[in-house]
Design a protein around this motif. Sequence first.
Motif, PDB file in Angstrom:
ATOM      1  N   THR A   1       0.819  -1.214   0.000  1.00  0.00           N
ATOM      2  CA  THR A   1       0.000   0.000   0.000  1.00  0.00           C
ATOM      3  C   THR A   1       0.850   1.260   0.000  1.00  0.00           C
ATOM      4  OG1 THR A   1      -1.731  -1.179   1.170  1.00  0.00           O
ATOM      5  CG2 THR A   1      -1.869   1.203   1.195  1.00  0.00           C
ATOM      6  N   GLU A   2       1.909   1.278   0.824  1.00  0.00           N
ATOM      7  CA  GLU A   2       2.765   2.462   0.922  1.00  0.00           C
ATOM      8  C   GLU A   2       3.886   2.470  -0.124  1.00  0.00           C
ATOM      9  OE1 GLU A   2       0.797   1.839   4.796  1.00  0.00           O
ATOM     10  OE2 GLU A   2       2.040   0.527   3.576  1.00  0.00           O
ATOM     11  N   ALA A   3       3.955   1.413  -0.939  1.00  0.00           N
ATOM     12  CA  ALA A   3       4.974   1.284  -1.988  1.00  0.00           C
ATOM     13  C   ALA A   3       6.388   1.467  -1.436  1.00  0.00           C
ATOM     14  CB  ALA A   3       4.698   2.269  -3.130  1.00  0.00           C
ATOM     15  N   ILE A   4       6.663   0.790  -0.318  1.00  0.00           N
ATOM     16  CA  ILE A   4       7.997   0.819   0.279  1.00  0.00           C
ATOM     17  C   ILE A   4       8.637  -0.539   0.032  1.00  0.00           C
ATOM     18  CG2 ILE A   4       9.284   0.937   2.438  1.00  0.00           C
ATOM     19  CD1 ILE A   4       7.135   2.837   3.478  1.00  0.00           C
ATOM     20  N   ASP A   5       9.861  -0.520  -0.469  1.00  0.00           N
ATOM     21  CA  ASP A   5      10.591  -1.748  -0.750  1.00  0.00           C
ATOM     22  C   ASP A   5      12.044  -1.528  -0.348  1.00  0.00           C
ATOM     23  OD1 ASP A   5      11.812  -3.999  -1.745  1.00  0.00           O
ATOM     24  OD2 ASP A   5      10.899  -3.880  -3.727  1.00  0.00           O
ATOM     25  N   THR A   6      12.448  -2.144   0.766  1.00  0.00           N
ATOM     26  CA  THR A   6      13.803  -1.913   1.271  1.00  0.00           C
ATOM     27  C   THR A   6      14.875  -2.624   0.448  1.00  0.00           C
ATOM     28  OG1 THR A   6      13.722  -3.748   2.851  1.00  0.00           O
ATOM     29  CG2 THR A   6      12.986  -1.568   3.636  1.00  0.00           C
TER      30      THR A   6
ATOM     31  N   THR B   1      15.251  -1.784  -2.546  1.00  0.00           N
ATOM     32  CA  THR B   1      15.655  -0.733  -3.492  1.00  0.00           C
ATOM     33  C   THR B   1      16.244   0.442  -2.710  1.00  0.00           C
ATOM     34  OG1 THR B   1      13.559   0.490  -3.417  1.00  0.00           O
ATOM     35  CG2 THR B   1      13.701  -1.338  -4.994  1.00  0.00           C
ATOM     36  N   SER B   2      17.060   1.243  -3.369  1.00  0.00           N
ATOM     37  CA  SER B   2      17.671   2.386  -2.684  1.00  0.00           C
ATOM     38  C   SER B   2      16.604   3.405  -2.268  1.00  0.00           C
ATOM     39  CB  SER B   2      18.753   3.036  -3.544  1.00  0.00           C
ATOM     40  OG  SER B   2      18.258   3.307  -4.830  1.00  0.00           O
ATOM     41  N   GLY B   3      15.577   3.615  -3.074  1.00  0.00           N
ATOM     42  CA  GLY B   3      14.508   4.546  -2.721  1.00  0.00           C
ATOM     43  C   GLY B   3      13.731   4.081  -1.496  1.00  0.00           C
ATOM     44  N   GLY B   4      13.464   2.786  -1.418  1.00  0.00           N
ATOM     45  CA  GLY B   4      12.767   2.230  -0.264  1.00  0.00           C
ATOM     46  C   GLY B   4      13.591   2.353   1.003  1.00  0.00           C
ATOM     47  N   ARG B   5      14.906   2.118   0.893  1.00  0.00           N
ATOM     48  CA  ARG B   5      15.781   2.274   2.064  1.00  0.00           C
ATOM     49  C   ARG B   5      15.809   3.734   2.509  1.00  0.00           C
ATOM     50  NH1 ARG B   5      18.541  -1.534  -0.799  1.00  0.00           N
ATOM     51  NH2 ARG B   5      20.016  -0.076  -1.714  1.00  0.00           N
ATOM     52  N   LEU B   6      15.793   4.670   1.549  1.00  0.00           N
ATOM     53  CA  LEU B   6      15.771   6.094   1.882  1.00  0.00           C
ATOM     54  C   LEU B   6      14.509   6.439   2.665  1.00  0.00           C
ATOM     55  CD1 LEU B   6      16.748   9.046   1.654  1.00  0.00           C
ATOM     56  CD2 LEU B   6      15.479   9.169  -0.496  1.00  0.00           C
ATOM     57  N   ILE B   7      13.365   6.001   2.168  1.00  0.00           N
ATOM     58  CA  ILE B   7      12.092   6.288   2.845  1.00  0.00           C
ATOM     59  C   ILE B   7      12.113   5.707   4.252  1.00  0.00           C
ATOM     60  CG2 ILE B   7       9.607   5.800   2.852  1.00  0.00           C
ATOM     61  CD1 ILE B   7      10.445   7.922   0.829  1.00  0.00           C
ATOM     62  N   PHE B   8      12.604   4.487   4.389  1.00  0.00           N
ATOM     63  CA  PHE B   8      12.633   3.871   5.712  1.00  0.00           C
ATOM     64  C   PHE B   8      13.610   4.584   6.635  1.00  0.00           C
ATOM     65  CE2 PHE B   8      11.448   0.456   8.463  1.00  0.00           C
ATOM     66  CZ  PHE B   8      10.178   0.208   8.002  1.00  0.00           C
ATOM     67  N   SER B   9      14.707   5.088   6.091  1.00  0.00           N
ATOM     68  CA  SER B   9      15.657   5.863   6.900  1.00  0.00           C
ATOM     69  C   SER B   9      15.004   7.147   7.392  1.00  0.00           C
ATOM     70  CB  SER B   9      16.900   6.209   6.082  1.00  0.00           C
ATOM     71  OG  SER B   9      17.586   5.044   5.741  1.00  0.00           O
ATOM     72  N   ILE B  10      14.187   7.756   6.550  1.00  0.00           N
ATOM     73  CA  ILE B  10      13.470   8.973   6.946  1.00  0.00           C
ATOM     74  C   ILE B  10      12.497   8.646   8.075  1.00  0.00           C
ATOM     75  CG2 ILE B  10      11.781  10.706   6.178  1.00  0.00           C
ATOM     76  CD1 ILE B  10      13.244  10.607   3.421  1.00  0.00           C
TER      77      ILE B  10
END
Length: 182
Positions: free
Chosen positions: A93-98, A100-109
């Motif tokens: 739903t939140e389109a987070i995938d750790t 990928t680099s973008g997913g890791r960035l979002i999770f770091s935030i």
Amino acid sequence: MNELLGYARVSTTDQLLDAQSDALRAAGCSRIWTETASGATTARPQLTELFSHLRAGDTLVVWRLDRLGRSLPHLLQTVEDLEARGVGFRSLTEAIDTTTSGGRLIFSIFGAIAEFERNLIRERTQVGLAAARARGRTGGRPPKMTPNKIRQAKKMRDGGMAQREIAEILGVGRTTLYRHLK
């Protein structure tokens, strides 16, 4: 190996797992663990079993973030634990995938926001405690042995009463009494 393993959870027996299961299958999950348990519950046997099946290179997939974690700090800790094992995490739903680099960035935030929130709470607590101390209030449990009770206990002891009896009369433990009558 690199499997996508899904986890679906509902809070009550009145709710259905169908939408979550369908979304997880559509995402390519080879196996899905399901359970009915409150998000606040720490004992989730199906999630524990799923964790035992995860291997390095696998990805844990959930329909929404709140299906996995009880709170943001718990969710962050869970994903960190998965990452340490070489397991990816994906929320549909939140389109987070750790993985990928973008997913890791979002999770770091998310992690930075959670740490910021914890620091704010700690600072507010310290300010509140300092203000209370300035007004003469201290936290904690009130002492069992007040100065009045200590005087009374000393008089009873000097009168020949056993310390066990004194403790019973004053409603305190013998250790507490001994500590104050040294």
